[in-house]
Design a protein around this motif. Structure first.
Motif, PDB file in Angstrom:
ATOM      1  N   SER A   7      64.822  17.522  51.454  1.00 23.12           N
ATOM      2  CA  SER A   7      63.398  17.070  51.555  1.00 23.12           C
ATOM      3  C   SER A   7      63.584  15.519  51.090  1.00 23.12           C
ATOM      4  O   SER A   7      64.624  15.006  50.463  1.00 23.12           O
ATOM      5  N   ILE A   8      62.623  14.694  51.509  1.00 21.57           N
ATOM      6  CA  ILE A   8      62.366  13.431  50.937  1.00 21.57           C
ATOM      7  C   ILE A   8      61.636  13.411  49.465  1.00 21.57           C
ATOM      8  O   ILE A   8      60.446  13.792  49.637  1.00 21.57           O
ATOM      9  N   GLY A  20      61.259   4.563  49.916  1.00 14.96           N
ATOM     10  CA  GLY A  20      61.353   5.730  50.817  1.00 14.96           C
ATOM     11  C   GLY A  20      61.514   7.242  50.327  1.00 14.96           C
ATOM     12  O   GLY A  20      61.358   7.796  51.030  1.00 14.96           O
ATOM     13  N   GLY A  21      62.095   7.290  48.942  1.00 14.59           N
ATOM     14  CA  GLY A  21      62.319   8.536  48.504  1.00 14.59           C
ATOM     15  C   GLY A  21      63.853   8.895  48.470  1.00 14.59           C
ATOM     16  O   GLY A  21      64.816   8.424  49.434  1.00 14.59           O
ATOM     17  N   SER A  22      64.179   9.877  47.671  1.00 10.64           N
ATOM     18  CA  SER A  22      65.634  10.524  47.845  1.00 10.64           C
ATOM     19  C   SER A  22      65.929  11.401  48.708  1.00 10.64           C
ATOM     20  O   SER A  22      64.872  12.474  48.614  1.00 10.64           O
ATOM     21  N   GLY A  23      66.908  11.380  49.648  1.00  6.83           N
ATOM     22  CA  GLY A  23      67.017  12.495  50.728  1.00  6.83           C
ATOM     23  C   GLY A  23      67.938  13.689  49.834  1.00  6.83           C
ATOM     24  O   GLY A  23      69.090  13.703  50.003  1.00  6.83           O
ATOM     25  N   THR A  24      67.129  14.655  49.214  1.00  7.61           N
ATOM     26  CA  THR A  24      67.538  15.559  48.232  1.00  7.61           C
ATOM     27  C   THR A  24      68.035  17.057  49.295  1.00  7.61           C
ATOM     28  O   THR A  24      67.353  17.138  50.089  1.00  7.61           O
ATOM     29  N   SER A 267      53.163  18.295  46.950  1.00 13.37           N
ATOM     30  CA  SER A 267      53.234  17.480  48.226  1.00 13.37           C
ATOM     31  C   SER A 267      53.463  15.788  47.990  1.00 13.37           C
ATOM     32  O   SER A 267      53.759  15.315  48.686  1.00 13.37           O
ATOM     33  N   ASP A 268      52.777  15.361  46.651  1.00  9.26           N
ATOM     34  CA  ASP A 268      53.135  14.019  46.563  1.00  9.26           C
ATOM     35  C   ASP A 268      54.222  13.878  45.763  1.00  9.26           C
ATOM     36  O   ASP A 268      54.566  12.588  45.676  1.00  9.26           O
ATOM     37  N   LEU A 269      55.145  14.686  45.535  1.00  7.85           N
ATOM     38  CA  LEU A 269      56.420  14.471  45.187  1.00  7.85           C
ATOM     39  C   LEU A 269      57.485  14.587  46.340  1.00  7.85           C
ATOM     40  O   LEU A 269      58.643  14.047  46.332  1.00  7.85           O
ATOM     41  N   SER A 270      57.098  15.514  47.292  1.00  8.42           N
ATOM     42  CA  SER A 270      58.468  15.751  48.328  1.00  8.42           C
ATOM     43  C   SER A 270      57.642  16.140  49.607  1.00  8.42           C
ATOM     44  O   SER A 270      56.427  16.577  49.962  1.00  8.42           O
TER      45      SER A 270
END
Length: 286
Positions: A7-8, A20-24, A267-270
Motif C-alpha cells: 500500500s501507499i 507521496g506516501g511510503s510504498g509498504t 483510509s486516511d493512512l493507507s
C-alpha cells in the motif's frame, strides 16, 4: 516469499512518508515472537500469499507508478534471499525510488551484507537491551546483542543523506516505549546517544496498544502522560536532537491493522495497491 499486502502508507515518519506516501510491502512471517504483536495475523498465523519474483517486481513497479516515495519492506528478515532477488529484478526493470529495510534488527551482520547493493535506508527497531525482558516479551533473550551488532553494521553500510526533505540513505533507529518499563527505554536512549549519535536518526514511538489475544505477561495498558513526559525529558538529558517523536494519543486503535481487509489501515493512512486475497486492487477499498 509470502506477502500480505502492499500500500501507499502515509503514517510513517515525515522523511519516509514524504508527500507521496511510503510504498509498504508487508512480508508474512517473522523471526521474533513478540507477545503483544499488532500484526499477529501475518507474523504468526500465516495470513498471506506466496509470490514469485515476477509478481513481487510488478508490485514494486506499481507502487512507484502510483507515486510512492520509496519501497518499504516490512519484516522481511526471514526472507532476505527472496527479497534481494526481487528488488534486484525490479531495479533492472526500472525501479528508481529508494529501498527501505524495516525490521526488528534481529539479524546477523552477514545477512545484512546480502542487502548491501539493494537497500538505501535501514529502519531497525531497538526494542530492548535487557536480555531477561527480551526473552519474556520477544522470545529472544539474545536480542540485545544481536540488534546492537546489526545496527552497528547498518551504520557502517549507510550514511545519512536527504534529497530535499526525503530520506534517501542512512539509518533511522525506532524504539517503542512499553508501559511500566521506562528504565528499559532509558537504557536504549543512552545506548543510542553513545553508539548512534550523529550517525543515525531516532524515531521514538508511543503507540503501544493492548490487544485482546496477547499473552498474559504483556503490558495491559497504554502509555500515560507522566510516562510520556518522563521519556521526553531523557532526550534532553542525553542530548538527542536528530529524529522524530510520536505524539501521545491515548486509546488510539488506528495502529491495529486488519489484514483480512483490502485496506488493513484507515483510509486516511493507507491506499491499498495489492492484497493477498485478490492481488492487484483496481480501486480503493475502506
Amino acid at each position: 516469499m509470502r506477502l500480505a499486502c502492499a500500500s501507499i502508507h502515509r503514517g510513517e515518519e515525515p522523511p519516509v512518508s514524504g508527500t507521496g506516501g511510503s510504498g509498504t510491502i508487508f512480508v508474512s512471517g517473522c523471526n521474533l515472537g513478540c507477545v503483544f504483536c499488532q500484526n499477529r495475523q501475518i507474523s504468526t498465523k500465516g495470513t498471506g500469499k506466496t509470490t514469485d519474483t515476477a509478481e513481487f517486481t510488478k508490485i514494486c513497479l506499481t507502487l512507484q507508478e502510483k507515486g510512492a516515495e520509496n519501497i518499504n519492506i516490512v519484516t522481511g528478515s526471514h526472507a532476505v534471499p527472496a527479497v534481494a532477488e526481487g528488488i534486484t529484478a525490479a531495479k533492472k526493470q526500472g525501479l528508481e525510488i529508494p529501498t527501505l529495510w524495516n525490521s526488528s534488527a534481529y539479524e546477523l551482520p552477514e545477512t545484512l551484507e546480502m542487502l548491501g547493493e539493494i537497500v538505501d535506508v535501514f529502519l531497525p527497531d531497538m526494542k530492548m537491551l535487557d536480555g531477561t525482558i527480551a526473552g519474556q516479551f520477544f522470545n529472544a533473550p539474545d536480542y540485545p546483542a544481536a540488534a546492537s551488532a546489526a545496527i552497528e553494521k547498518m551504520l557502517e553500510m549507510r550514511k545519512i543523506r536527504f534529497d530535499s526533505a526525503r530520506l534517501v540513505s542512512g539509518v533511522m533507529v525506532r524504539h517503542l516505549v512499553l508501559p511500566g518499563h521506562l528504565e528499559a527505554s532509558r537504557e536504549v536512549l543512552r545506548w543510542f546517544a553513545d553508539h548512534c549519535g550523529g550517525q543515525a536518526l531516532l524515531s521514538l514511538m508511543f503507540q503501544y496498544t493492548p490487544i485482546t489475544d496477547m499473552a498474559e505477561n504483556a503490558p495491559d495498558r497504554y502509555i500515560t502522560e507522566k510516562e510520556y513526559d518522563t521519556v521526553l525529558g531523557w532526550l534532553a538529558e542525553f542530548n538527542i536532537e536528530d529524529g522524530y517523536c510520536q505524539e501521545l494519543v491515548p486509546g488510539n486503535t488506528d495502529w491495529l491493522p486488519d489484514f483480512g481487509k483490502y485496506n488493513p489501515f484507515p483510509s486516511d493512512l493507507s491506499i491499498p495497491v495489492w492484497h493477498w486475497k485478490n492481488g492487484f486492487i483496481r480501486r480503493s477499498f475502506i
